[in-house]
Design a protein around this motif. Structure first.
Motif, PDB file in Angstrom:
ATOM      1  N   UNK A   1       0.836  -1.203   0.000  1.00  0.00           N
ATOM      2  CA  UNK A   1       0.000   0.000   0.000  1.00  0.00           C
ATOM      3  C   UNK A   1       0.873   1.256   0.000  1.00  0.00           C
ATOM      4  N   UNK A   2       1.934   1.252   0.806  1.00  0.00           N
ATOM      5  CA  UNK A   2       2.837   2.405   0.867  1.00  0.00           C
ATOM      6  C   UNK A   2       3.479   2.658  -0.492  1.00  0.00           C
ATOM      7  N   UNK A   3       3.828   1.591  -1.178  1.00  0.00           N
ATOM      8  CA  UNK A   3       4.444   1.735  -2.492  1.00  0.00           C
ATOM      9  C   UNK A   3       3.454   2.279  -3.510  1.00  0.00           C
ATOM     10  N   UNK A   4       2.229   1.778  -3.476  1.00  0.00           N
ATOM     11  CA  UNK A   4       1.213   2.210  -4.444  1.00  0.00           C
ATOM     12  C   UNK A   4       0.783   3.659  -4.217  1.00  0.00           C
ATOM     13  N   UNK A   5       0.742   4.067  -2.955  1.00  0.00           N
ATOM     14  CA  UNK A   5       0.202   5.396  -2.626  1.00  0.00           C
ATOM     15  C   UNK A   5       1.270   6.442  -2.366  1.00  0.00           C
ATOM     16  N   UNK A   6       2.530   6.021  -2.238  1.00  0.00           N
ATOM     17  CA  UNK A   6       3.644   6.918  -1.903  1.00  0.00           C
ATOM     18  C   UNK A   6       3.466   7.572  -0.539  1.00  0.00           C
ATOM     19  N   UNK A   7       2.771   6.890   0.357  1.00  0.00           N
ATOM     20  CA  UNK A   7       2.594   7.372   1.724  1.00  0.00           C
ATOM     21  C   UNK A   7       3.540   6.622   2.660  1.00  0.00           C
ATOM     22  N   UNK A   8       3.977   7.260   3.758  1.00  0.00           N
ATOM     23  CA  UNK A   8       4.868   6.599   4.716  1.00  0.00           C
ATOM     24  C   UNK A   8       4.220   5.356   5.316  1.00  0.00           C
ATOM     25  N   UNK A   9       4.985   4.282   5.394  1.00  0.00           N
ATOM     26  CA  UNK A   9       4.431   3.014   5.876  1.00  0.00           C
ATOM     27  C   UNK A   9       4.018   3.106   7.344  1.00  0.00           C
ATOM     28  N   UNK A  10       4.727   3.920   8.131  1.00  0.00           N
ATOM     29  CA  UNK A  10       4.379   4.048   9.548  1.00  0.00           C
ATOM     30  C   UNK A  10       2.958   4.572   9.721  1.00  0.00           C
ATOM     31  N   UNK A  11       2.581   5.556   8.898  1.00  0.00           N
ATOM     32  CA  UNK A  11       1.241   6.115   8.984  1.00  0.00           C
ATOM     33  C   UNK A  11       0.169   5.135   8.554  1.00  0.00           C
ATOM     34  N   UNK A  12       0.524   4.239   7.653  1.00  0.00           N
ATOM     35  CA  UNK A  12      -0.430   3.204   7.211  1.00  0.00           C
ATOM     36  C   UNK A  12      -0.601   2.152   8.302  1.00  0.00           C
ATOM     37  N   UNK A  13       0.513   1.780   8.943  1.00  0.00           N
ATOM     38  CA  UNK A  13       0.457   0.764   9.988  1.00  0.00           C
ATOM     39  C   UNK A  13      -0.272   1.276  11.227  1.00  0.00           C
ATOM     40  N   UNK A  14       0.053   2.501  11.681  1.00  0.00           N
ATOM     41  CA  UNK A  14      -0.573   3.008  12.916  1.00  0.00           C
ATOM     42  C   UNK A  14      -1.956   3.608  12.698  1.00  0.00           C
ATOM     43  N   UNK A  15      -2.364   3.742  11.445  1.00  0.00           N
ATOM     44  CA  UNK A  15      -3.734   4.164  11.156  1.00  0.00           C
ATOM     45  C   UNK A  15      -3.923   5.629  10.847  1.00  0.00           C
ATOM     46  N   UNK A  16      -2.905   6.468  11.062  1.00  0.00           N
ATOM     47  CA  UNK A  16      -3.070   7.913  10.854  1.00  0.00           C
ATOM     48  C   UNK A  16      -3.247   8.275   9.382  1.00  0.00           C
ATOM     49  N   UNK A  17      -2.703   7.451   8.496  1.00  0.00           N
ATOM     50  CA  UNK A  17      -2.808   7.741   7.056  1.00  0.00           C
ATOM     51  C   UNK A  17      -3.642   6.702   6.316  1.00  0.00           C
ATOM     52  N   UNK A  18      -4.308   5.860   7.076  1.00  0.00           N
ATOM     53  CA  UNK A  18      -5.035   4.765   6.437  1.00  0.00           C
ATOM     54  C   UNK A  18      -6.199   5.277   5.589  1.00  0.00           C
ATOM     55  N   UNK A  19      -6.897   6.286   6.072  1.00  0.00           N
ATOM     56  CA  UNK A  19      -8.033   6.839   5.328  1.00  0.00           C
ATOM     57  C   UNK A  19      -7.563   7.464   4.021  1.00  0.00           C
ATOM     58  N   UNK A  20      -6.452   8.200   4.095  1.00  0.00           N
ATOM     59  CA  UNK A  20      -5.901   8.816   2.889  1.00  0.00           C
ATOM     60  C   UNK A  20      -5.440   7.747   1.895  1.00  0.00           C
ATOM     61  N   UNK A  21      -4.836   6.680   2.429  1.00  0.00           N
ATOM     62  CA  UNK A  21      -4.380   5.594   1.566  1.00  0.00           C
ATOM     63  C   UNK A  21      -5.561   4.930   0.864  1.00  0.00           C
ATOM     64  N   UNK A  22      -6.641   4.735   1.602  1.00  0.00           N
ATOM     65  CA  UNK A  22      -7.829   4.114   1.030  1.00  0.00           C
ATOM     66  C   UNK A  22      -8.405   4.963  -0.096  1.00  0.00           C
TER      67      UNK A  22
END
Length: 217
Positions: free
Chosen positions: A134-155
């Motif tokens: 997901x981090x690779x596809x979205x170019x978002x930091x993996x930490x934010x995807x794992x801890x949930x802070x960037x999960x909505x943006x990634x989705x």
């Protein structure tokens, strides 16, 4: 005749499994029968390349082989377009060199191209591997995807991406999983979901090769 013969071999495998189970025997014969049933009707009858004055013309076909690009332009240039379909690519490096990150990138890039991929993980969890993709596809930091802070943006970003290929991730027990286990997993998945274009194993040195087979897996 293939379905009939395959069914007969599967019956033999089932009977052998019951017999070995009751006698606490070796199940290698059962595995061989199952493999035989899966390969039935798929044997390659090609006799190979004959050597003659025109043999070198065959080498020209290498340039036109269908490739699976890595998504890293300088590397794909060196590889003349990417990895060979049907071939085996091995990524080697010291601990922490980025092997797993590179493999996740290759899987994600091929998803961008609409290819289906399978990722067998023998070290990291399925969830962490998914987060890396997901981090690779979205170019978002993996930490934010794992801890949930960037999960909505990634989705949101993923929903805007059209034509992504499919991906299946499965954790396998290290030092206990064989090549045949991976083949069985892929075959089972393809029967209901279609052909897998790219198989990623992270990582291969954690696979187990049965010594009783006396062959190099």
């Amino acid at each position: 005749l293939v379905p009939v013969l395959r069914r007969r071999i599967e019956k033999d495998a089932a009977q052998a499994a019951l017999q070995n189970y009751s006698q606490k025997g070796d199940f290698s014969r059962v595995q061989d029968l199952i493999t035989e049933a899966q390969r039935l009707g798929k044997t390659d009858t090609n006799t190979g390349i004959s050597f003659n004055s025109d043999s070198l013309d065959v080498l020209e076909q290498i340039k036109n082989l269908d490739k699976l690009p890595t998504g890293i332009e300088p590397l794909d240039t060196v590889l003349d377009g990417g990895l060979h379909r049907g071939g085996l690519g091995i990524v080697m490096g010291s601990a922490g060199a980025g092997k797993s990150v590179f493999l996740a990138h290759v899987a994600a890039h091929n998803m961008r191209l609409g290819n289906s991929a399978a990722l067998a993980t023998l070290e990291l969890s399925e969830h962490l591997q998914l987060a890396r993709i997901v981090a690779n596809l979205t170019s978002l930091p993996i930490d934010g995807i794992v801890n949930g802070t960037l999960r909505k943006e990634a989705k949101t970003k993923l929903k805007k991406m059209g034509g992504l290929g499919s991906l299946v991730i499965k954790y396998f027990t290290p030092q206990a999983t064989t090549v045949e286990d991976l083949k069985t997993w892929i075959n089972r998945y393809e029967r209901t979901n279609g052909e897998i274009k790219l198989v990623v194993v992270d990582y291969g040195d954690k696979l187990f090769a049965p010594k009783a087979k006396k062959e190099y897996d």
